[in-house]
Motif scaffolding. Structure first.
Motif, PDB file in Angstrom:
ATOM      1  N   UNK A   1      40.242  20.593  44.198  1.00  0.00           N
ATOM      2  CA  UNK A   1      38.986  19.927  43.854  1.00  0.00           C
ATOM      3  C   UNK A   1      39.220  18.635  43.092  1.00  0.00           C
ATOM      4  N   UNK A   2      38.144  17.859  42.992  1.00  0.00           N
ATOM      5  CA  UNK A   2      38.272  16.526  42.394  1.00  0.00           C
ATOM      6  C   UNK A   2      38.294  16.564  40.877  1.00  0.00           C
ATOM      7  N   UNK A   3      37.943  17.734  40.282  1.00  0.00           N
ATOM      8  CA  UNK A   3      37.993  17.784  38.826  1.00  0.00           C
ATOM      9  C   UNK A   3      38.683  19.064  38.384  1.00  0.00           C
ATOM     10  N   UNK A   4      39.374  18.979  37.268  1.00  0.00           N
ATOM     11  CA  UNK A   4      40.058  20.156  36.731  1.00  0.00           C
ATOM     12  C   UNK A   4      39.023  21.066  36.102  1.00  0.00           C
ATOM     13  N   UNK A   5      38.950  22.299  36.559  1.00  0.00           N
ATOM     14  CA  UNK A   5      37.986  23.242  35.996  1.00  0.00           C
ATOM     15  C   UNK A   5      38.728  24.460  35.474  1.00  0.00           C
ATOM     16  N   UNK A   6      38.064  25.160  34.580  1.00  0.00           N
ATOM     17  CA  UNK A   6      38.640  26.394  34.053  1.00  0.00           C
ATOM     18  C   UNK A   6      38.412  27.508  35.073  1.00  0.00           C
ATOM     19  N   UNK A   7      39.480  28.174  35.471  1.00  0.00           N
ATOM     20  CA  UNK A   7      39.374  29.269  36.434  1.00  0.00           C
ATOM     21  C   UNK A   7      40.194  30.448  35.937  1.00  0.00           C
ATOM     22  N   UNK A   8      39.569  31.601  35.914  1.00  0.00           N
ATOM     23  CA  UNK A   8      40.233  32.819  35.458  1.00  0.00           C
ATOM     24  C   UNK A   8      40.016  33.908  36.503  1.00  0.00           C
ATOM     25  N   UNK A   9      41.063  34.651  36.806  1.00  0.00           N
ATOM     26  CA  UNK A   9      40.948  35.729  37.795  1.00  0.00           C
ATOM     27  C   UNK A   9      40.572  37.027  37.080  1.00  0.00           C
ATOM     28  N   UNK A  10      39.410  37.550  37.414  1.00  0.00           N
ATOM     29  CA  UNK A  10      38.920  38.848  36.910  1.00  0.00           C
ATOM     30  C   UNK A  10      38.498  39.640  38.143  1.00  0.00           C
ATOM     31  N   UNK A  11      39.286  40.620  38.551  1.00  0.00           N
ATOM     32  CA  UNK A  11      39.060  41.267  39.837  1.00  0.00           C
ATOM     33  C   UNK A  11      37.686  41.949  39.945  1.00  0.00           C
ATOM     34  N   UNK A  12      37.203  42.590  38.884  1.00  0.00           N
ATOM     35  CA  UNK A  12      35.951  43.333  38.920  1.00  0.00           C
ATOM     36  C   UNK A  12      34.767  42.410  38.674  1.00  0.00           C
ATOM     37  N   UNK A  13      33.808  42.348  39.631  1.00  0.00           N
ATOM     38  CA  UNK A  13      32.715  41.392  39.514  1.00  0.00           C
ATOM     39  C   UNK A  13      31.782  41.709  38.344  1.00  0.00           C
ATOM     40  N   UNK A  14      31.631  42.963  37.985  1.00  0.00           N
ATOM     41  CA  UNK A  14      30.766  43.306  36.850  1.00  0.00           C
ATOM     42  C   UNK A  14      31.336  42.754  35.550  1.00  0.00           C
ATOM     43  N   UNK A  15      32.640  42.897  35.374  1.00  0.00           N
ATOM     44  CA  UNK A  15      33.280  42.366  34.168  1.00  0.00           C
ATOM     45  C   UNK A  15      33.220  40.850  34.150  1.00  0.00           C
ATOM     46  N   UNK A  16      33.422  40.259  35.317  1.00  0.00           N
ATOM     47  CA  UNK A  16      33.364  38.806  35.405  1.00  0.00           C
ATOM     48  C   UNK A  16      31.970  38.295  35.057  1.00  0.00           C
TER      49      UNK A  16
END
Length: 879
Positions: A816-831
């Motif tokens: 992408x054109x901008x640096x964004x914060x991305x974190x992997x959290x497998x469970x969608x409820x927790x995310x």
């Protein structure tokens, strides 16, 4: 060589508009071996199955397939033709087939038509086994194979009475659904208009009438009480009672089981005690209660009454053989049974003559046995009744019946209370009134066989099945309105909206969609129900007046459609999704699949197409129904040309939805007044609304009803769960949506831009059954617009390893054109919980969910409730 899969598709499908069998085979070392490379293969095949010589194949003429064999063709192609030929050898001629190589499993998918499903499947298995044996030059016994297939057809095929009724229904355009594969009732028609039959028992048949007719003693007593001519007789339980009754009754006598049918256990023309005792034992084998009655001289007639009217009459003759001075009775019976019109039970117009105790008694009365040789030209009757089920023959005499006899029989059936009945009557001459010249009603039969009338040995065929269908469907074809909705995106929303508006009519509206099957507001089955099974469930429900079906790609590919024709077919759009699966490699492939929904619309139905999508535009040439376009571009030349030629279009004309015809432009409603569109800011929802309006208008729904429904359909978690559900609190907003492809993501992103935000946060992910490049592409889009995301993975990894999809998604974000914060959290409820904690006034958060949107919405509500409680507690402390 391995047989991988063998299954049927019962409705229109991507291969054919008619039912088919699919056979998938891995030919392994023979996958590229041609028939002309196999020693003696073609010669042996044609010797064993000579009917293949007449197959046309793509050549278009008899013998065309033989040329292919000699020049060389692949073994999958041969399996296709042999599967068709085996069915034809059983007497069920079918001809459609095709064979394709499939990269997905490195084998062949063989498609062929069938007459009855069980026979078709068995023929496919036998075809595979025969080809396997032929390539290895192993022994094959075609007679044994055909015998097995005939037995399958007898067990699972329709009987002749059922078959002619089904044929008549199909001729009249009435849908036919077999409810199971053996001894099944048949459903004719759909939903609230269906009727069911089992043989000639119908929905209208009285259970009391059947019980009465089945008890020969009770029906005889009752008819006698009502002044109708019946035989004199008695009910007996023992041999002693039979012998005593013989003294009171006039000989000759008849003995039969009280509850017998099809002539089983019946002995006629009894004159001696020894014959009576033997006849009693025969009858008693079928029923403890036995009826003994006086024999009525005359001819045996069957009069069939439908809906109170006599429609056909047969003179029935017992089975017989004609001597030739050479063959024994047993051998003569064998010759008669070789007639191709005779089969086992009811499978053919005539039944094979069976050698049983009744037949032996009949011969004995004539001083004959099975080994007796009969003089040339002498006719020997093998039984004394002419029931077709025991080998008799029938001669049509409908036009000879005296009017008094007709009225008498019709009255008898009315008194018993049957809608369909067969009356057995004996008299010397049916053309003379029984009241003056003698005769009697012998029996009244519920569920009478009607093959004798459709296939008489001599005389005119009578369309009894047509009379039954006319009784069941006097004013309609048994159909209810069917609206089928497909598309890459938006089909769930459009389906729910149509369902909601149609419910305002007061009719019972069935709906199948991604979250379950509904009848009105009642969820009757939970799950992703967008395939043919869910459609069939609604169409088999007598409460359903109209059905609205969300129709997904996967169900169409795997199992076809759950109906034969629809009244309205809607294709909202075709965009990138599910490519690389089930042989769907391009958008053109995907469009071909979805096109089936409009290809199967009735000629007088409506095909709704997106005028702004090139792939749906191309479907127009496949439609036989009237096309109604929808568009968000009032300058669209296709639309303007279509309307100019007399067509109809639903148009977003600068914020006003209008219905365009050649003569006028009808303003319907301002988009700003439709809650589902969020004041027009949800452009993709406007598209769904236009599609729904086009379908409803095509169905003939009142415009005021459509308008009021659009105003009241909130599009929230209760009416449209998981589709752009917007929640606001404390200056921030959360969107819950089922975006699962790049256009779904893009639509939600466009909406967030229209409503405005300081930061865009998201719980993002994509199903694992997408191409790697598609996952990366969606990640790239997210990286272009979001400020912070939590990458989750679906509970169903769809064949992927955990973390695989998340990594591909993250790889795309990094592009992408901008640096964004991305974190992997497998469970969608927790995310989701993490995202909620990060939201600030002015932010918009989006969760692209996988499973239950209501559960996730509850998490959002609980978070808001907890936040408010904390805020209130803080205020109290400050005070």
């Amino acid at each position: 060589m391995r047989l991988l899969n063998l299954y049927s598709i019962n409705g229109p499908n991507i291969y054919s508009y008619y039912p088919i069998i699919v056979m998938e085979v891995d030919l392994e070392e023979y996958h590229d071996v041609y028939t002309n490379e196999l020693s003696e293969f073609t010669e042996n095949l044609l010797h064993l199955f000579p009917g293949i010589r007449s197959h046309h194949c793509s050549k278009g003429y008899s013998g065309g397939f033989c040329e292919r064999l000699e020049r060389g063709t692949l073994l999958g192609h041969v399996m296709e033709h042999l599967a068709l030929e085996l069915q034809s050898m059983v007497g069920k001629t079918v001809s459609y087939g095709k064979t394709r190589f499939v990269n997905e499993f490195n084998g062949y998918r063989i498609i062929y038509s069938y007459f009855n499903k069980a026979l078709g499947l068995h023929a496919g298995k036998c075809s595979y086994e025969c080809i396997k044996k032929l390539v290895h030059q192993m022994r094959i016994d075609p007679d044994e194979i055909i015998s097995e297939l005939k037995e399958t057809n007898r067990k699972f095929g329709y009987g002749p009475s059922t078959q002619v009724i089904v044929d008549e229904a199909e001729k009249r355009g009435i849908p036919v659904i077999r409810l199971n594969e053996r001894n099944s009732p048949i459903q004719l028609g759909y939903g609230a208009r269906y009727k069911r039959i089992q043989a000639t028992i119908t929905d209208y048949t009285s259970c009391i009438g059947v019980d009465l007719a089945c008890n020969k003693w009770e029906v005889k007593e009752f008819l006698g009480q009502m002044g109708l001519p019946v035989t004199k007789g008695e009910l007996i339980l023992t041999v002693k009672e039979a012998l005593e009754a013989m003294e009171r009754l006039a000989k000759p006598l008849v003995v039969k089981p009280v509850n017998g049918n099809q002539g089983k256990g019946v002995t006629l023309n009894i004159n001696s005690s020894s014959d009576l005792i033997r006849a009693y034992e025969i009858a008693r084998a079928y029923n403890e209660e036995v009826l003994i009655e006086e024999f009525v001289e005359g001819k045996d007639y069957r009069l069939t009454v439908i809906n109170g009217q006599m429609v056909a009459v047969s003179h029935r003759l017992p089975p017989f053989v004609v001597g030739d001075d050479f063959y024994s009775v047993r051998e003569l019976i064998g010759k008669v049974n070789n007639d191709e019109l005779r089969g086992e039970g009811h499978e053919k117009p005539l039944t094979k003559i069976k050698i049983d105790p009744v037949l032996l008694v009949s011969l004995a009365k004539q001083g004959l046995a099975l080994d007796s040789v009969i003089a040339k030209g002498k006719k020997i009757f093998l039984r004394e009744n002419g029931n077709l089920s025991t080998g008799g023959t029938a001669y049509d005499v409908t036009e000879l019946v005296h009017p008094d006899n007709q009225k008498m029989v019709e009255r008898a059936v009315r008194l018993i209370g049957l809608d369909v009945a067969g009356v057995d009557l004996r008299t010397e001459d049916i053309s003379r009134p029984i009241s003056r010249y003698g005769g009697a009603i012998i029996e009244i039969n519920a569920a009478p066989g009607i093959r004798m009338h459709h296939f008489p040995t001599v005389g005119k065929k009578r369309n009894v099945a047509g009379a039954i269908i006319e009784m069941l469907f006097p004013e309609n074809d048994g159909r209810i309105p069917i609206i089928a909705v497909t598309g890459t995106n938006g089909k769930t929303t459009a389906t729910r909206l149509i369902h909601y508006i149609l419910m305002q009519t007061g009719s019972n509206i069935g709906m199948s969609t991604t979250d379950g099957i509904y009848l009105n507001d009642h969820l009757i089955y939970k799950g992703d129900t967008t395939g043919p099974w869910s459609a069939e469930m609604l169409l088999k429900d007598s409460a359903t007046d109209v059905v609205v079906l969300e129709t997904a790609r996967g169900g169409i590919i795997r199992s076809g459609l759950g109906y034969d024709q629809s009244d309205v077919g809607i294709v909202i759009n075709v965009t990138e999704d599910h490519l690389g699966l089930s042989g769907i490699e391009t958008l053109e492939d995907l469009a071909n699949v979805k096109s089936l929904v409009v290809e199967t619309v009735k000629r007088d139905g409506i095909c709704v197409l997106n005028g702004d999508n090139i792939y749906t535009q191309a479907m127009a040439k496949r439609c036989q129904g009237q096309i109604v376009y929808f568009t968000q571009n009032p300058q669209n030349s296709l639309i303007n040309d279509h309307v100019g030629l007399g067509g109809i279009a639903v148009v977003n004309n600068l914020g006003m939805i209008e219905i365009w015809t050649k003569d006028e432009k009808i303003p319907l409603i301002s988009i700003s007044k439709i809650p589902l569109t969020h004041g027009g800011k949800a452009i993709h929802q406007v598209e769904n609304v236009l599609a729904a309006i086009a379908g409803l208008y095509g169905l003939g729904t009142e415009l005021n009803l459509i308008k009021s429904g659009l105003k009241s359909f909130a599009g929230d978690i209760s009416t449209n769960p998981g589709r752009l559900n917007l929640t606001q609190h404390g200056g921030w907003k959360v969107i819950l949506d089922y975006g699962h492809n790049i256009d779904g993501y893009r639509a939600v992103i466009d909406f967030t831009k229209n409503i405005g935000y300081k930061r865009l946060l998201g719980v993002v992910g994509v199903p694992g059954d997408r191409l790697d490049e598609s996952i990366v592409k969606i990640g790239h889009l997210v990286g272009e617009y979001f400020d912070r995301v939590w990458i989750k993975e679906d509970h169903d990894l769809r064949g992927r390893n955990q973390g695989e999809v998340a990594k591909l998604f993250n790889d795309g974000i990094l592009l992408g054109r901008k640096a964004i914060e991305a974190e992997i959290i497998f469970q969608e409820e927790e995310a989701l919980k993490l995202m909620l904690k990060e939201l600030m006034p002015g932010d918009v958060g989006v969760i692209f969910y996988e499973q239950d949107p209501r559960k996730l919405y509850k998490i959002i509500e609980d978070y808001i409730s907890t936040t408010e409680e904390r805020f209130n507690n803080l205020l109290l402390k400050c005070r």
